[in-house]
Design a protein around this motif. Structure first.
Motif, PDB file in Angstrom:
ATOM      1  N   VAL A   1      10.720  60.670  36.097  1.00 50.90           N
ATOM      2  CA  VAL A   1      10.144  60.374  37.410  1.00 50.90           C
ATOM      3  C   VAL A   1      10.318  59.005  37.630  1.00 50.90           C
ATOM      4  O   VAL A   1      10.601  58.406  38.803  1.00 50.90           O
ATOM      5  N   ASN A   2      10.208  58.140  36.785  1.00 51.54           N
ATOM      6  CA  ASN A   2      10.165  56.596  36.706  1.00 51.54           C
ATOM      7  C   ASN A   2      11.842  55.905  36.481  1.00 51.54           C
ATOM      8  O   ASN A   2      11.950  55.072  36.680  1.00 51.54           O
ATOM      9  N   PHE A   3      12.602  57.093  36.252  1.00 53.18           N
ATOM     10  CA  PHE A   3      13.990  56.750  36.197  1.00 53.18           C
ATOM     11  C   PHE A   3      14.605  56.010  37.385  1.00 53.18           C
ATOM     12  O   PHE A   3      15.328  54.773  37.342  1.00 53.18           O
ATOM     13  N   PRO A   4      14.434  56.356  38.521  1.00 49.58           N
ATOM     14  CA  PRO A   4      15.112  55.628  39.741  1.00 49.58           C
ATOM     15  C   PRO A   4      14.569  54.126  39.554  1.00 49.58           C
ATOM     16  O   PRO A   4      15.175  53.126  39.839  1.00 49.58           O
ATOM     17  N   ALA A   5      12.953  53.838  39.376  1.00 49.61           N
ATOM     18  CA  ALA A   5      12.597  52.499  39.235  1.00 49.61           C
ATOM     19  C   ALA A   5      13.420  51.686  38.020  1.00 49.61           C
ATOM     20  O   ALA A   5      13.429  50.481  38.342  1.00 49.61           O
ATOM     21  N   ALA A   6      13.482  52.370  37.102  1.00 52.82           N
ATOM     22  CA  ALA A   6      14.335  51.793  35.735  1.00 52.82           C
ATOM     23  C   ALA A   6      15.874  51.266  36.331  1.00 52.82           C
ATOM     24  O   ALA A   6      16.268  50.354  35.932  1.00 52.82           O
ATOM     25  N   VAL A   7      16.415  52.237  37.333  1.00 52.45           N
ATOM     26  CA  VAL A   7      17.696  51.772  37.875  1.00 52.45           C
ATOM     27  C   VAL A   7      17.502  50.505  38.908  1.00 52.45           C
ATOM     28  O   VAL A   7      18.242  49.745  38.601  1.00 52.45           O
ATOM     29  N   ARG A   8      16.497  50.521  39.438  1.00 58.67           N
ATOM     30  CA  ARG A   8      15.978  49.337  40.450  1.00 58.67           C
ATOM     31  C   ARG A   8      15.979  48.048  39.634  1.00 58.67           C
ATOM     32  O   ARG A   8      16.242  47.018  40.065  1.00 58.67           O
ATOM     33  N   HIS A   9      15.208  48.327  38.557  1.00 62.87           N
ATOM     34  CA  HIS A   9      14.914  46.992  37.697  1.00 62.87           C
ATOM     35  C   HIS A   9      16.146  46.526  37.121  1.00 62.87           C
ATOM     36  O   HIS A   9      16.304  45.239  37.112  1.00 62.87           O
ATOM     37  N   ASN A  10      17.064  47.334  36.893  1.00 60.49           N
ATOM     38  CA  ASN A  10      18.394  46.716  36.303  1.00 60.49           C
ATOM     39  C   ASN A  10      19.100  46.378  37.436  1.00 60.49           C
ATOM     40  O   ASN A  10      20.073  45.224  37.297  1.00 60.49           O
ATOM     41  N   TYR A  11      19.216  46.833  38.668  1.00 62.11           N
ATOM     42  CA  TYR A  11      19.735  46.542  39.685  1.00 62.11           C
ATOM     43  C   TYR A  11      19.578  44.967  40.000  1.00 62.11           C
ATOM     44  O   TYR A  11      20.270  43.879  40.508  1.00 62.11           O
ATOM     45  N   ASN A  12      18.289  44.830  40.108  1.00 64.83           N
ATOM     46  CA  ASN A  12      17.529  43.293  40.368  1.00 64.83           C
ATOM     47  C   ASN A  12      18.187  42.148  39.350  1.00 64.83           C
ATOM     48  O   ASN A  12      18.134  41.016  39.947  1.00 64.83           O
ATOM     49  N   LEU A  13      17.792  42.660  38.029  1.00 72.72           N
ATOM     50  CA  LEU A  13      18.280  41.648  37.169  1.00 72.72           C
ATOM     51  C   LEU A  13      19.798  41.486  37.163  1.00 72.72           C
ATOM     52  O   LEU A  13      20.323  40.048  36.861  1.00 72.72           O
ATOM     53  N   LEU A  14      20.475  42.362  37.471  1.00 74.69           N
ATOM     54  CA  LEU A  14      22.258  42.347  37.504  1.00 74.69           C
ATOM     55  C   LEU A  14      22.436  41.406  38.667  1.00 74.69           C
ATOM     56  O   LEU A  14      23.258  40.418  38.539  1.00 74.69           O
TER      57      LEU A  14
ATOM     58  N   ASP B   1      25.111  37.453  29.213  1.00 72.30           N
ATOM     59  CA  ASP B   1      24.056  36.809  28.290  1.00 72.30           C
ATOM     60  C   ASP B   1      22.622  36.620  29.107  1.00 72.30           C
ATOM     61  O   ASP B   1      21.596  37.113  28.451  1.00 72.30           O
ATOM     62  N   ALA B   2      22.770  36.175  30.298  1.00 70.78           N
ATOM     63  CA  ALA B   2      21.540  35.894  30.998  1.00 70.78           C
ATOM     64  C   ALA B   2      20.855  37.395  31.458  1.00 70.78           C
ATOM     65  O   ALA B   2      19.775  37.513  31.561  1.00 70.78           O
ATOM     66  N   PHE B   3      22.127  38.432  31.916  1.00 69.45           N
ATOM     67  CA  PHE B   3      21.536  39.569  32.066  1.00 69.45           C
ATOM     68  C   PHE B   3      20.778  40.420  30.907  1.00 69.45           C
ATOM     69  O   PHE B   3      19.582  40.824  31.091  1.00 69.45           O
ATOM     70  N   GLY B   4      21.339  40.386  29.644  1.00 66.45           N
ATOM     71  CA  GLY B   4      20.538  40.749  28.541  1.00 66.45           C
ATOM     72  C   GLY B   4      19.346  40.066  27.896  1.00 66.45           C
ATOM     73  O   GLY B   4      18.366  40.804  27.733  1.00 66.45           O
ATOM     74  N   LYS B   5      19.436  38.822  28.466  1.00 63.55           N
ATOM     75  CA  LYS B   5      18.204  38.046  28.026  1.00 63.55           C
ATOM     76  C   LYS B   5      16.986  38.258  28.966  1.00 63.55           C
ATOM     77  O   LYS B   5      15.852  38.563  28.522  1.00 63.55           O
ATOM     78  N   SER B   6      17.341  38.646  30.269  1.00 64.53           N
ATOM     79  CA  SER B   6      16.173  39.149  31.158  1.00 64.53           C
ATOM     80  C   SER B   6      15.644  40.377  30.810  1.00 64.53           C
ATOM     81  O   SER B   6      14.523  40.911  31.224  1.00 64.53           O
TER      82      SER B   6
END
Length: 248
Positions: free
Chosen positions: A156-169, A23-28
């Motif tokens: 091109v920005n896909f790796p940054a989106a993966v990093r964004h999810n990694y940080n929030l996870l 739930d916290a992951f989805g809220k972020s």
């Protein structure tokens, strides 16, 4: 019934060490509300992305394995790209490894398995290891994506989106008491035993004193030279064969 209860108690023990607050992951990410699919829609650098609820499985050592699907939403006239982020967490809440795959319409780009130990992740403890893994994962994906000569902004920005999810996870990881994992404390220096005087720096060695002269023997003094008498002849010495002259 006894066997079932025993199995359930064993499973609860395996999950007692660490968990993921979905739930916290989805809220972020903005909340699990995308068309009832239990997914989050959000924007990053002008591109549209969608993250689905992660799949969680326990690991044999009491940790968890999380798999997250991420879509690059390219619009109505183009098919979406897909990415999978896989993260392994140990029983203490520390990230052990991470990997990601990108599927770009017929092309697949896979990152190396980034670990906390080894040549890629480096041996960095605690939260520093999680930061190092995320940075190495993004750099690996970006370099491989660059070789494919991809120019579309969302890709091109896909790796940054993966990093964004990694940080929030990582921020959604919870230990057995429901709190995020803490960084290991640096051990304090052991105090010195009581009563022990502090060590003082050694003084430089002094030069040995001059030995005194034996008693009873008077110090030899040089005889004073008598001053020349006025009017006395001055003797001048010349080489052999020349005449000596006496000056008055």
């Amino acid at each position: 019934m006894i066997r079932i209860a025993l199995v359930l108690s064993l499973v609860s023990t395996l999950h007692a060490g660490v968990s993921l607050d979905i739930d916290a992951f989805g809220k972020s990410l903005g909340g699990w509300k995308a068309k009832g699919k239990e997914a989050c829609d959000y924007d990053l650098s002008g591109s549209q992305y969608r993250t689905y609820k992660p799949e969680i499985t326990p690991t044999p050592d009491g940790g968890i394995f999380a798999s997250v699907r991420i879509d690059n939403r390219r619009g109505w006239l183009a098919s979406d790209d897909h990415a999978v982020l896989e993260v392994t967490v140990d029983k203490n809440g520390a990230i052990v490894s991470a990997q990601s795959n990108l599927a770009l319409q017929g092309r697949t780009i896979s990152s190396d398995v980034i670990r906390t130990t080894g040549t890629v992740g480096g041996a960095v403890p605690g939260v520093g290891a999680a930061v190092k893994i995320g940075a190495d994962l993004t750099a690996d994906l970006s370099s491989k994506l660059l070789r494919e000569k991809v120019v579309e902004p969302g890709r091109v920005n896909f790796p940054a989106a993966v990093r964004h999810n990694y940080n929030l996870l990582f921020q959604a990881i919870r230990t057995d008491d429901g709190t995020p994992p803490k960084a290991p404390e640096t051990p304090a220096k052991a105090p010195e035993p009581a009563g022990k005087a502090p060590e003082t720096p050694a003084k430089p060695a002094e030069s040995p004193a001059k030995a005194p002269e034996p008693a009873g023997e008077p110090k030899k003094e040089e005889a004073p030279q008598e001053p020349a008498k006025p009017g006395a002849a001055k003797l001048e010495i010349k080489p052999v064969g020349q005449t000596l002259e006496i000056k008055k």
